[in-house]
Design a protein around this motif. Structure first.
Motif, mmCIF file in Angstrom:
data_model
loop_
_atom_site.group_PDB
_atom_site.id
_atom_site.type_symbol
_atom_site.label_atom_id
_atom_site.label_comp_id
_atom_site.label_asym_id
_atom_site.label_seq_id
_atom_site.Cartn_x
_atom_site.Cartn_y
_atom_site.Cartn_z
ATOM 1 N N TYR A 167 -5.035 -7.945 0.584
ATOM 2 C CA TYR A 167 -6.007 -7.690 1.648
ATOM 3 C C TYR A 167 -6.891 -8.916 1.896
ATOM 4 C CZ TYR A 167 -4.870 -2.760 2.238
ATOM 5 O OH TYR A 167 -4.219 -1.589 2.544
ATOM 6 N N GLU A 222 0.830 -1.205 0.000
ATOM 7 C CA GLU A 222 0.000 0.000 0.000
ATOM 8 C C GLU A 222 0.866 1.258 0.000
ATOM 9 O OE1 GLU A 222 -3.349 1.932 -0.431
ATOM 10 O OE2 GLU A 222 -3.623 -0.155 0.184
ATOM 11 N N ASP A 267 -8.915 -8.850 5.340
ATOM 12 C CA ASP A 267 -9.473 -7.488 5.452
ATOM 13 C C ASP A 267 -10.459 -7.268 4.295
ATOM 14 O OD1 ASP A 267 -10.027 -4.811 5.690
ATOM 15 O OD2 ASP A 267 -7.945 -4.182 5.968
ATOM 16 N N ASP A 325 -13.078 -5.297 4.148
ATOM 17 C CA ASP A 325 -13.453 -3.895 3.919
ATOM 18 C C ASP A 325 -12.478 -3.209 2.967
ATOM 19 O OD1 ASP A 325 -15.572 -4.232 5.635
ATOM 20 O OD2 ASP A 325 -14.499 -3.455 7.383
ATOM 21 N N SER A 326 -11.194 -3.331 3.237
ATOM 22 C CA SER A 326 -10.190 -2.693 2.374
ATOM 23 C C SER A 326 -10.204 -3.305 0.973
ATOM 24 C CB SER A 326 -8.795 -2.837 2.993
ATOM 25 O OG SER A 326 -8.709 -2.156 4.220
ATOM 26 N N LEU A 336 -13.176 -1.866 -0.906
ATOM 27 C CA LEU A 336 -12.932 -0.459 -1.268
ATOM 28 C C LEU A 336 -12.074 -0.373 -2.531
ATOM 29 C CD1 LEU A 336 -12.298 1.257 2.202
ATOM 30 C CD2 LEU A 336 -14.147 1.788 0.592
ATOM 31 N N LEU A 337 -11.018 -1.176 -2.566
ATOM 32 C CA LEU A 337 -10.148 -1.193 -3.749
ATOM 33 C C LEU A 337 -10.879 -1.739 -4.972
ATOM 34 C CD1 LEU A 337 -6.778 -2.369 -2.182
ATOM 35 C CD2 LEU A 337 -7.088 -0.305 -3.559
ATOM 36 N N TYR A 382 -4.165 -3.166 -8.834
ATOM 37 C CA TYR A 382 -5.332 -3.400 -7.983
ATOM 38 C C TYR A 382 -5.476 -4.879 -7.631
ATOM 39 C CZ TYR A 382 -7.066 1.370 -8.499
ATOM 40 O OH TYR A 382 -7.213 2.738 -8.428
#
Length: 476
Positions: free
Chosen positions: A351, A326, A356, A358-359, A362-363, A344
């Motif tokens: 992640y 990141e 993770d 959530d992350s 989001l990506l 990406y």
């Protein structure tokens, strides 16, 4: 007195003997062949573009002999465009017989004029007509038997040509997937002290790497660039091709050997060279060496490109260090390097590996906003992390949205994971629909899929359906 006698001696008399004597002294009259050549050249160079071809057709309805065609072409060789039009005119309109001699002449002229594409087109036509016509097994065709090569050699001096013509011949043969004849021709040229350019050598090695194997290509590199020191100097592109080929075959030690060879040759690696070496270390899980290569790249003053960033980001993410990945991603933005679909995918995978969700989502959403299309491995990772960290229904909804993309082909593991999750939650109807879709994609249900349905039916009190499926599974 003597002057008068001399003058009288040159004065013709109306006698047969005098006529014969004068004819023997004067120059011989032009032959029909010479006359046709000079007339044609005059028409080509002095007539208007529209009238020259109709005039030639009316004067020479039977066309030209191969010898005449070659002579005319040589007379106008300083105008390669006109020479090509005349050659095509003779073969298409005059129905003149084409010969190797006339083909080699026009090829030389086009090569001298740097008309690369047109020259290659004629080389391929000549090879098909004079070398491959009637040959049942194309493997019998070799450089030593190549008639086009022989004709180009024989007409080389009279056409005042340049070695570039042999580069065009080799590239044309490579485009026709004739690697072995190319190698033969290069060897014969080297034996005569004629060397093709580095770009042609690169194409030859690249073709060998793709159609044979990496070691064959490496041996060819040594032969071509080791023939006479200083005659041919390898550039960074050939080293990159060799390293990439060894890397794809999982031979990191050979990647390192080529790197050392590049350094010994005083060839400066570029950013892509560093990326290949880093990728080799990342795939072996040796991030320490990969980081050292990254630092050397910066010390050398090279600006890492998106390939370099993606390489190291992927290495970090695969080793569970998504935080470092990141950081590099943010650095890319600060340096004005745009992330790609691969950027990406690496981060989402990192992640997902870290759990993770959530992350990762989001990506994923950011990726979709930028118009990137997700591959099936990324979707599979997201389905897995959503099932584990959020809910099966959310994973199912996400999967259905991904399936709307016409280019997307889901993995079998994604179907199996969702079917099991839905059955665990008693959503057997939704699981059945998904299984039908799975079957439509060509995936056959395995024992653990049957097991998921059996457990699901038992949970909701449908013992008969569970027993029916158990029998069906036993008959598989």
């Amino acid at each position: 007195m003597s002057t008068a006698i001399f003058r009288r001696a040159l004065t013709p008399r109306a006698t047969a003997s005098t006529t014969v004597s004068l004819s023997s002294i004067s120059s011989s009259p032009p032959t029909p062949d010479t006359s046709a050549v000079s007339t044609t050249v005059s028409i080509l160079t002095h007539h208007r573009r529209k009238s020259r071809w109709s005039t030639l057709l009316s004067l020479f309805p039977n066309g030209f002999t191969p010898s005449q065609t070659s002579k005319i072409l040589l007379k106008i060789r300083n105008n390669p465009h006109l020479a090509l039009r005349f050659f095509l005119f003779t073969t298409r309109r005059c129905h003149s017989l084409s010969s190797l001699h006339s083909y080699s002449t026009i090829i030389h002229i086009l090569a001298r004029g740097r008309q690369k594409t047109r020259a290659k087109s004629l080389i391929k036509s000549a090879i098909r007509e004079f070398d491959l016509m009637g040959v049942e097994d194309s493997r019998e065709f070799s450089g030593k038997k190549c008639k086009v090569f022989k004709a180009l050699v024989e007409s080389y001096r009279v056409c005042d040509s340049a070695p570039f013509v042999f580069d065009l011949l080799i590239v044309s043969l490579l485009e026709m997937n004739k690697l072995d004849p190319c190698i033969d021709i290069v060897r014969m040229l080297h034996n005569r002290g004629v060397y093709v350019n580095v770009g042609t050598c690169n194409e030859l090695i690249s073709s060998a790497l793709k159609t044979r194997d990496c070691f064959f290509g490496y041996d060819l590199y040594k032969e071509l660039f080791g023939c006479e020191k200083g005659k041919l100097v390898p550039n960074v592109h050939v080293f990159n091709e060799l390293m990439l080929s060894f890397h794809r075959n999982g031979l990191l030690d050979m990647v390192e050997e080529v790197w050392i060879e590049m350094v010994k040759s005083n060839c400066d690696p570029n950013a892509y060279s560093y990326s290949i070496l880093m990728e080799g270390y990342c795939e072996k899980g040796d991030l320490e060496k990969a980081e050292k290569v990254w630092e050397e790249l910066r010390v050398k003053g090279l600006n890492p490109d998106v390939v370099g960033y993606n390489t190291l980001i992927g290495g970090y993410c695969r080793m569970g260090e998504v935080g470092k990945g990141e950081e590099l991603y943010r650095e890319m933005g600060l340096r004005g390097v745009e992330g790609t679909c691969v950027t990406y995918e690496h981060l989402i995978g990192g992640y997902c590996l870290a759990g993770d969700a959530d992350s990762a989502m989001l990506l994923y959403n950011d990726m979709r906003r930028k118009g990137f299309i997700t591959d099936n491995s990324t979707v599979d990772s997201l389905v897995r992390v959503l099932c584990c960290k959020r809910s099966v229904l959310e994973a199912f909804e996400f999967f259905k949205i991904a399936m709307k993309n016409a280019d997307f082909v889901a993995r079998e593991s994604s179907y199996e994971l969702l079917i099991k999750g839905l059955c665990d939650e008693g959503k057997t109807e939704e699981a059945l629909k998904l299984q039908a879709q799975m079957a439509g994609k060509g995936f056959r249900p395995k024992s653990h899929v049957y097991g998921a349905f059996i457990d699901g039916y038992l949970k909701i009190g449908k013992a008969d359906e569970a027993e029916s499926l158990r029998k069906e599974m036993m008959d598989m």
